[in-house]
Design an enzyme around this catalytic site. Sequence first.
Site, PDB file in Angstrom:
ATOM      1  N   GLU A  14      -0.426   4.471  -0.420  1.00  0.00           N
ATOM      2  CA  GLU A  14      -1.755   5.040  -0.691  1.00  0.00           C
ATOM      3  C   GLU A  14      -1.828   5.530  -2.131  1.00  0.00           C
ATOM      4  O   GLU A  14      -0.887   6.140  -2.631  1.00  0.00           O
ATOM      5  CB  GLU A  14      -1.990   6.205   0.278  1.00  0.00           C
ATOM      6  CG  GLU A  14      -3.401   6.308   0.776  1.00  0.00           C
ATOM      7  CD  GLU A  14      -3.814   5.132   1.651  1.00  0.00           C
ATOM      8  OE1 GLU A  14      -4.447   4.190   1.116  1.00  0.00           O
ATOM      9  OE2 GLU A  14      -3.513   5.155   2.855  1.00  0.00           O
ATOM     10  N   GLU A 132     -17.839  -3.188  -6.175  1.00  0.00           N
ATOM     11  CA  GLU A 132     -17.691  -1.807  -5.681  1.00  0.00           C
ATOM     12  C   GLU A 132     -17.720  -0.822  -6.854  1.00  0.00           C
ATOM     13  O   GLU A 132     -18.368   0.225  -6.800  1.00  0.00           O
ATOM     14  CB  GLU A 132     -16.367  -1.678  -4.906  1.00  0.00           C
ATOM     15  CG  GLU A 132     -15.956  -0.266  -4.574  1.00  0.00           C
ATOM     16  CD  GLU A 132     -16.270   0.161  -3.143  1.00  0.00           C
ATOM     17  OE1 GLU A 132     -16.365  -0.718  -2.269  1.00  0.00           O
ATOM     18  OE2 GLU A 132     -16.432   1.371  -2.924  1.00  0.00           O
ATOM     19  N   ASP A 144      -8.612  -2.836  -0.664  1.00  0.00           N
ATOM     20  CA  ASP A 144      -9.521  -2.958   0.483  1.00  0.00           C
ATOM     21  C   ASP A 144     -10.140  -4.351   0.530  1.00  0.00           C
ATOM     22  O   ASP A 144     -10.229  -4.984   1.580  1.00  0.00           O
ATOM     23  CB  ASP A 144     -10.632  -1.908   0.397  1.00  0.00           C
ATOM     24  CG  ASP A 144     -10.094  -0.500   0.212  1.00  0.00           C
ATOM     25  OD1 ASP A 144      -8.895  -0.286   0.437  1.00  0.00           O
ATOM     26  OD2 ASP A 144     -10.890   0.380  -0.173  1.00  0.00           O
TER      27      ASP A 144
HETATM   28  C1  GLA Z   1      -9.719   3.575  -1.539  1.00  0.00           C
HETATM   29  C2  GLA Z   1      -9.787   2.569  -2.678  1.00  0.00           C
HETATM   30  C3  GLA Z   1      -8.510   1.715  -2.707  1.00  0.00           C
HETATM   31  C4  GLA Z   1      -7.260   2.594  -2.729  1.00  0.00           C
HETATM   32  C5  GLA Z   1      -7.336   3.668  -1.649  1.00  0.00           C
HETATM   33  C6  GLA Z   1      -6.210   4.665  -1.742  1.00  0.00           C
HETATM   34  O1  GLA Z   1      -9.688   2.927  -0.301  1.00  0.00           O
HETATM   35  O2  GLA Z   1     -10.913   1.723  -2.528  1.00  0.00           O
HETATM   36  O3  GLA Z   1      -8.554   0.850  -3.815  1.00  0.00           O
HETATM   37  O4  GLA Z   1      -7.057   3.155  -3.997  1.00  0.00           O
HETATM   38  O5  GLA Z   1      -8.555   4.386  -1.694  1.00  0.00           O
HETATM   39  O6  GLA Z   1      -4.993   4.053  -1.468  1.00  0.00           O
END
Ligand code: GLA
Length: 308
Positions: A14, A132, A144
């Site tokens: 994360e 995004e 994501d």
């Molecule tokens: C969000 C962002 C991802 C990533 C997560 C944390 O989901 O869109 O790109 O940085 O937070 O891991």
Amino acid sequence: MRVFAPGRVNLIGEHTDYSGGLVLPMAVDLGTTIDGVRGGDRVVLTSDALDGTVDIPIEIVDVATVEPSWGRYVAGVVAEVRPAVGFSGHVTTTLPVGAGLSSSAALEVAVALAIGFGGDRGGLAAACQRAEQRASGVPCGRMDQLASACGIDGHALLIDCSTFAIEPVPMPDDVDIVVVHSGEERTLEGSPYAERRAQLEAGDPRRTRHVRTENERVRAFAGAIAAHDLARAGQLMHESHVSLRDDFEVSTPTLDALVDRLVATPGVHGARLTGAGFGGCVVALTARDALHEGWRVRATEGARVSGG
Ligand code: GLA
């Protein structure tokens, strides 16, 4: 035509994607479906879950002021893909919005395919990440969108965000992956996400320690899953949560209490916050049928188009 794009849950890794680190998400069997037809010179969408009609020209430039606000994600994709013709359709979703399961990435990937994005899956994820960022102003990474575009049935994805190379990790069939909502909704716009990224890039020792140790945990977790050492995998998830709580400071008391309660439940190997943090969901790795709450999710293939 119909397009389905899955959401994702991140098992471990994360706040590591935007510094070229390691992540281990999987696409899940909750997602966003768009039914519609191509034609005209506007993109027009309605939604079951979100208010208003999005109605934008295919030459849209000013993405950030589109109303209703969910249309900014649509507009971001349109501005990246630059379709030759428009599209009109309806959006339905089984993903909870604002829960940290990437409802916005699923919407972006579904829209891109609906309006005829023609490149490969890596290119699709890259275009949707830019969409995004345009739509939200948040400097998010690519995890994501990659998970939604490139998911593999029955597998999590070990992604090296320095190259975006993906290594499929088979998920054992004697575990459940359960996602439990903390009840705290969050949007990345309203969170210190950008501030955390800036602190990391400025070299803040606690933020960089989180990323360094988290990258080690992702490798170790993939190894533990391959060796079917579920206790070790669960312990690594909990260590990830503690690092996110204490070093990266993206947890909340509600998320911490939920993780504590879940890891104290018989049959739960481990649990941690998933996604950006600041609210949203916790993911747990459990023995079969150990938890009777939340969503039991299955690793699924990435976005797909039918009825073309
Ligand atoms: C969000 C962002 C991802 C990533 C997560 C944390 O989901 O869109 O790109 O940085 O937070 O891991």
